[in-house]
Design an enzyme around this catalytic site. Structure first.
Site, PDB file in Angstrom:
ATOM      1  N   HIS A 373       0.786  -1.237   0.000  1.00 12.14           N
ATOM      2  CA  HIS A 373       0.000   0.000   0.000  1.00 12.14           C
ATOM      3  C   HIS A 373       0.810   1.274   0.000  1.00 12.14           C
ATOM      4  O   HIS A 373       0.234   2.358  -0.001  1.00 12.14           O
ATOM      5  CB  HIS A 373      -0.926   0.041   1.224  1.00 12.14           C
ATOM      6  CG  HIS A 373      -2.156  -0.777   1.055  1.00 12.14           C
ATOM      7  ND1 HIS A 373      -3.306  -0.273   0.497  1.00 12.14           N
ATOM      8  CD2 HIS A 373      -2.414  -2.062   1.338  1.00 12.14           C
ATOM      9  CE1 HIS A 373      -4.220  -1.215   0.459  1.00 12.14           C
ATOM     10  NE2 HIS A 373      -3.704  -2.320   0.970  1.00 12.14           N
ATOM     11  N   LYS A 564      -8.956  14.061   4.192  1.00  9.90           N
ATOM     12  CA  LYS A 564      -8.123  12.863   4.199  1.00  9.90           C
ATOM     13  C   LYS A 564      -7.228  12.972   5.426  1.00  9.90           C
ATOM     14  O   LYS A 564      -7.199  14.014   6.083  1.00  9.90           O
ATOM     15  CB  LYS A 564      -7.267  12.788   2.934  1.00  9.90           C
ATOM     16  CG  LYS A 564      -6.551  14.122   2.607  1.00  9.90           C
ATOM     17  CD  LYS A 564      -5.756  14.063   1.299  1.00  9.90           C
ATOM     18  CE  LYS A 564      -6.603  14.084   0.063  1.00  9.90           C
ATOM     19  NZ  LYS A 564      -6.502  12.876  -0.709  1.00  9.90           N
ATOM     20  N   ARG A 565      -6.495  11.904   5.769  1.00  8.27           N
ATOM     21  CA  ARG A 565      -5.553  12.030   6.876  1.00  8.27           C
ATOM     22  C   ARG A 565      -4.605  13.208   6.641  1.00  8.27           C
ATOM     23  O   ARG A 565      -4.247  13.502   5.490  1.00  8.27           O
ATOM     24  CB  ARG A 565      -4.758  10.721   7.041  1.00  8.27           C
ATOM     25  CG  ARG A 565      -5.566   9.590   7.646  1.00  8.27           C
ATOM     26  CD  ARG A 565      -6.136   9.952   9.006  1.00  8.27           C
ATOM     27  NE  ARG A 565      -5.076  10.027   9.987  1.00  8.27           N
ATOM     28  CZ  ARG A 565      -4.813   9.092  10.897  1.00  8.27           C
ATOM     29  NH1 ARG A 565      -5.574   8.003  10.963  1.00  8.27           N
ATOM     30  NH2 ARG A 565      -3.831   9.239  11.757  1.00  8.27           N
ATOM     31  N   LYS A 570       0.559  14.481   1.654  1.00 13.73           N
ATOM     32  CA  LYS A 570      -0.734  14.821   1.054  1.00 13.73           C
ATOM     33  C   LYS A 570      -0.868  16.331   0.819  1.00 13.73           C
ATOM     34  O   LYS A 570      -1.774  16.790   0.135  1.00 13.73           O
ATOM     35  CB  LYS A 570      -1.877  14.302   1.931  1.00 13.73           C
ATOM     36  CG  LYS A 570      -1.988  12.764   1.936  1.00 13.73           C
ATOM     37  CD  LYS A 570      -3.084  12.301   2.891  1.00 13.73           C
ATOM     38  CE  LYS A 570      -3.243  10.789   2.975  1.00 13.73           C
ATOM     39  NZ  LYS A 570      -4.029  10.220   1.853  1.00 13.73           N
ATOM     40  N   THR A 672      -8.328   6.904  -2.649  1.00 13.50           N
ATOM     41  CA  THR A 672      -9.682   6.433  -2.947  1.00 13.50           C
ATOM     42  C   THR A 672     -10.685   7.558  -2.707  1.00 13.50           C
ATOM     43  O   THR A 672     -11.778   7.539  -3.285  1.00 13.50           O
ATOM     44  CB  THR A 672     -10.078   5.218  -2.080  1.00 13.50           C
ATOM     45  OG1 THR A 672      -9.801   5.525  -0.708  1.00 13.50           O
ATOM     46  CG2 THR A 672      -9.314   3.974  -2.494  1.00 13.50           C
ATOM     47  N   LYS A 676     -14.321   8.737  -4.806  1.00 11.23           N
ATOM     48  CA  LYS A 676     -15.652   9.049  -4.251  1.00 11.23           C
ATOM     49  C   LYS A 676     -16.135  10.400  -4.768  1.00 11.23           C
ATOM     50  O   LYS A 676     -17.300  10.560  -5.135  1.00 11.23           O
ATOM     51  CB  LYS A 676     -15.597   9.085  -2.719  1.00 11.23           C
ATOM     52  CG  LYS A 676     -15.204   7.774  -2.069  1.00 11.23           C
ATOM     53  CD  LYS A 676     -14.830   7.991  -0.583  1.00 11.23           C
ATOM     54  CE  LYS A 676     -13.997   6.837  -0.056  1.00 11.23           C
ATOM     55  NZ  LYS A 676     -13.340   7.160   1.224  1.00 11.23           N
TER      56      LYS A 676
HETATM   57  C1  LIG Z   1     -12.055   7.356   1.525  1.00 12.01           C
HETATM   58  C2  LIG Z   1     -11.614   7.688   2.867  1.00 12.01           C
HETATM   59  C3  LIG Z   1     -10.244   7.856   3.133  1.00 12.01           C
HETATM   60  C4  LIG Z   1      -9.186   7.783   2.063  1.00 12.01           C
HETATM   61  O1  LIG Z   1      -9.022   9.068   1.498  1.00 12.01           O
HETATM   62  P1  LIG Z   1      -7.747   9.470   0.627  1.00 12.01           P
HETATM   63  O2  LIG Z   1      -8.092  10.822   0.114  1.00 12.01           O
HETATM   64  O3  LIG Z   1      -7.650   8.470  -0.478  1.00 12.01           O
HETATM   65  O4  LIG Z   1      -6.575   9.466   1.529  1.00 12.01           O
HETATM   66  C5  LIG Z   1      -9.869   8.168   4.422  1.00 12.01           C
HETATM   67  N1  LIG Z   1     -10.771   8.300   5.414  1.00 12.01           N
HETATM   68  C6  LIG Z   1     -12.088   8.167   5.188  1.00 12.01           C
HETATM   69  C7  LIG Z   1     -13.035   8.360   6.319  1.00 12.01           C
HETATM   70  C8  LIG Z   1     -12.562   7.853   3.918  1.00 12.01           C
HETATM   71  O5  LIG Z   1     -13.874   7.700   3.711  1.00 12.01           O
END
Ligand SMILES: *Cc1c(COP(=O)(O)O)cnc(C)c1O
Length: 823
Positions: A373, A564-565, A570, A672, A676
């Site tokens: 990952h 995101k985190r 990032k 991911t 979304k």
């Molecule tokens: C989809 C999702 C992530 C992943 O987000 P990235 O932008 O790909 O890092 C992290 N936390 C939650 C709650 C999510 O729904």
């Protein structure tokens, strides 16, 4: 080990002897029953009503759940165990009702109560058993596997405390424990018949049997009981209910007799709490390991319990002839976290079932597959050998043996190359030797996959280059995906309704059907409806942002979102620098052609990650200055949303106009969140990183805003990076840095952002924030220009949703099914 038959088969045998039960009552009747006998219902207590409804929905699933198990058992179906330390499931109710087609019935059942269906769903605690993308991927995969009628079981840990809840106080992150189980978990079923014991510590001894064969035993271990808690995973309207099996650690009943006999009864009992610590808390580190002993205990606990469970089930069907094991079982390792399973499977086959090494190794190598990952070096797990020797002595012996045999192969492939042997060894030598868990996983797995095309390519060329040259056939790519059930049908009912009205409902299980939306992009009334949906979703997000952060957003402004985190790679910092730039422009009166925007950032920082926490503080302070200047607010609002989690994302992604995916190229394995947003019609501003590159391929360059350095340019620049030049070449960034340094955002807190300023200006800045600023600013200007033309913007929004089909996790899972699992 052959008390064998699984609990459900035992139940089925029992059921066969019993007369058929009365037809189960309807959802409404079950709900009435639970409310009536729940005893504690008080008017308006959403939580009680939620429990009553969840229990009723679970009951509706039980027959199908049993039927799924007996079908998989009777046909001796090849099955997959998805091993993951994290499952970021979020809430279960809304998704279960959607998949079981019980939403209308639930609304009906609730109509007599003074609680709305929406309020009731809000009463469910998120199952936050994960950090971010990796854990959420596991959850999306479970939904896809069930919906595609695949016999896949998720194996994880039932953490007592999930991901911490984040509060923001004076701009600083505060962590609060997440006791998600406090009110009970109505979805789970405890299965004591599946208990297994997991050994720790002790020592090994070698014995020679009467045939002269050497055997190892692992003695004087401290055993911990693993208790299975099953959660149902309903497929989308197909009758399949898969299982997420979560293990809880409990004390065995074997008391320490010495202590007992010395009269230390209370101490002997109290020491049993140590066992339960194993599943107490999720480690809140995303994309980095912390090397804590308890973490290794969790990893081994999960791996051992799950493997014992699988072997027991196998033996129940096939006896102790393991020749069919690999034909009937695949273990997919979600990152290196459960990779101790390699050595544990060997141990069980050798020591419990008496197989010879070669036979055991053959089975192991044909049943394990590993998903990588991340390329970040700090995330590559290494465990100190002394820790291993103490906690898992038998496992370490097995790892040494695996390594010795594997290094013979390496020596054969690169004759006389001692450096290669050292570089590729599973054991890293040094003042303290370490076990390299990723190498262990690669050596034993028949498949090694990355999670986006670029990521897999970088694995083959970089991190795992030598392994790729040794075993090219093992390497493959499976670009991540997200489930359209949760992230479109459930999260965005307005858009889902509009889609189904025009396309039928087929898209829910075949997202490629969304490509037919392209026929509608000249249909003016349809474009109007599309905009109305987005606007209504934005109005809901306005309320959420107001409630959680006190900032007033406006639906007429562009919603620019990065959730995101929080991590340096990032680059939330790049986003904040851009906000400062806009703020400065507005104050200077340069507002011609400016598009009013609301910028939203949300995400948790690992509690020990000082720089990430400081970035949150900077966001909070900049937000304060932006939002308190009445001259600025017509053009710009900025909020940091606390406690970003799955439930929040369900409200955020349907409402975003612009999705920020701006990681340093080569650092984000896939992403991911980007998918979304795309599914829900947001346009993406992003770097040439992870799955963004494949999003560009899918939607075309006119419909996405990619900018900045490529992964190759980033790595070429590593050793001669001069951020000072990048700053000097950009008047905008020069001004932003001057404003930051002036202390404008921390007037009463002098110096607190110095380390951020120093990082941006450092030639060692791995994340190259300054290098990408100007390209980012220009891309943002293009975004604004396009947003002024709502007609074109809407067309591009539709094109994004239309092209998002390949990012359905159904598509990803079809790849795993056909190319790796071969179901
Ligand atoms: C989809 C999702 C992530 C992943 O987000 P990235 O932008 O790909 O890092 C992290 N936390 C939650 C709650 C999510 O729904």
């Amino acid at each position: 080990m052959s008390d064998a038959a699984t609990d459900m088969t035992t139940q089925q045998r029992a059921a066969a002897k019993l007369p058929p039960c009365e037809p189960c009552d309807s959802l409404a009747a079950a709900f009435e029953r639970h409310v009536r006998y729940g005893l504690s219902y008080i008017e308006g207590a959403e939580s009680e009503l939620f429990h009553a409804l969840a229990l009723s929905v679970k009951e509706q699933m039980l027959d199908a759940w049993l039927a799924t198990r007996s079908k998989d058992n009777d046909f001796d179906t090849k099955q997959v165990a998805y091993l993951s330390l994290e499952f970021l499931m979020g809430r279960a109710l809304g998704n279960a009702l959607l998949n079981l087609d019980l939403t209308a019935q639930s609304r009906e059942a609730l109509s007599d109560y003074a609680v709305s269906f929406e309020q009731l769903q809000e009463a469910e605690h998120d199952a936050g058993l994960g950090n971010g993308g990796l854990g959420r991927l596991a959850a999306c995969f479970l939904d896809s596997c069930a919906s595609m009628d695949l016999a896949v079981t998720g194996y994880g840990i039932r953490y007592e405390y999930g991901m911490f809840a984040q509060k923001i106080s004076d701009g600083y992150q505060i962590e609060r424990p997440d006791r998600w189980l406090r009110d009970g978990n109505p979805w789970e079923v405890r299965l004591p018949s599946h208990n297994v014991t997991v050994p720790f510590f002790g020592h090994t001894e070698s014995h020679v049997d009467k045939h002269g064969r050497r055997h190892m035993t692992w003695n004087d271990t401290h055993d911990v009981l693993a208790v299975a808690y099953d959660m149902p995973v309903p497929g989308y309207r197909n009758g399949r209910i898969n299982t997420l099996r979560l293990w809880k650690a409990e004390a065995t009943d074997d008391f320490d007799l010495d202590e007992f006999n010395q009269g230390d009864y209370s101490e002997a009992v109290a020491s049993k709490n140590l066992a339960e610590q194993i599943t107490m808390v999720l480690y809140p580190n995303d994309a980095s390991e912390n090397g804590k002993e308890l973490r290794l205990r969790q990893q081994y606990f999960l791996s051992s319990a799950s493997l014992q469970d699988l072997l027991r089930r196998y033996v129940a069907h096939h006896g102790e002839d393991f020749s069919q094991f690999a034909a009937k079982n695949v273990l997919q390792l979600n990152d290196t976290h459960p990779s101790i399973a390699v050595a544990e499977l060997m141990r069980l086959l050798l020591d419990h079932y008496g197989l010879e090494w070669d036979a055991a190794w053959d089975i192991t190598c044909n049943s394990l597959a590993y998903t990588n990952h991340t390329l970040l070096p700090e995330a590559l797990e290494r465990w100190p050998v002394p820790l291993f020797a103490h906690m898992l002595p038998r496992l370490l012996e097995i790892i040494y043996e695996i390594n010795a045999r594997y290094l013979e192969l390496v020596a054969h492939h690169w004759p006389g190359d001692g450096a290669k042997l050292a570089a590729m060894s599973i054991i890293e030598e040094g003042p303290v030797a370490h076990v390299r868990m990723a190498y262990l996983a690669i050596v034993a797995s028949f498949s090694v996959n990355g999670v986006a095309a670029l990521h897999t390519q970088l694995l083959k060329e970089g991190l795992f280059r030598d392994f790729f040259s040794l075993w090219p056939h093992k390497f493959n790519n499976r670009t991540n995906g997200v489930t359209p059930r949760r992230w479109l049908a459930h999260a965005n009912p307005r858009l889902a309704g509009l889609l189904s009205e025009h396309l039928g409902e087929g898209w829910i299980t075949d997202l490629s059907q969304l490509s037919r939306l392209k026929d509608l992009i000249h249909d003016e009334p349809f474009l109007g409806r599309w905009r109305e949906v987005k606007r209504a979703n934005k109005a809901e997000l306005v309320a959420l942002v107001k409630r959680e952060s006190g900032v007033s957003f406006d639906v007429d402004m562009l919603f620019d979102v990065q959730v995101k985190r929080i991590h340096e790679y990032k680059r939330q910092l790049l986003n904040i620098l851009h906000v400062i730039h806009l703020y400065h422009q507005i104050q200077a009166g340069n507002t011609a052609g400016m598009v009013p925007r609301c910028v939203l950032i949300g995400g948790k920082a690992a509690p020990g990650y000082a720089m990430a926490k400081l970035i949150i503080k900077l966001a909070a302070n900049v937000a304060h200055m932006v939002n308190s200047d009445p001259l600025v607010s017509p053009y710009l609002r900025f909020a940091f949303l606390p406690n970003y989690n799955v439930s929040a994302m369900e409200q955020i992604c349907p409402a975003a106009d612009l999705s920020e995916q701006i990681s340093t190229a080569g650092k984000e394995a896939s992403g991911t969140g980007n998918m979304k947003f795309m599914m829900n019609g947001a346009l993406t501003i992003g770097t040439h990183d992870g799955a963004n590159i494949e999003m560009l391929e899918a939607v075309g360059e006119d419909n996405i805003f990619l900018f900045g350095l490529s992964a190759a340019q980033v790595s070429d620049m590593r050793n001669h990076y001069r951020p000072g030049e990048a700053i000097a070449l950009s008047p905008a960034l020069t001004q932003v840095m001057a404003l930051l340094k002036s202390g404008h955002f921390n007037l009463l807190e002098p110096g607190i952002f110095d380390s951020i300023i120093a990082a941006i200006e450092s030639s060692d800045d791995q994340w190259m924030t300054a290098a990408d600023f100007e390209a980012y600013r220009l891309a943002q200007e293009n975004v604004a220009r396009l947003y002024l033309d709502q007609h074109q913007w809407t067309q591009k929004s539709i094109r994004n949703t239309a092209a998002s089909g390949r990012f359905s996790s159904d598509n990803t899972i079809a790849g795993y099914r056909d190319e790796i699992w071969r179901l």
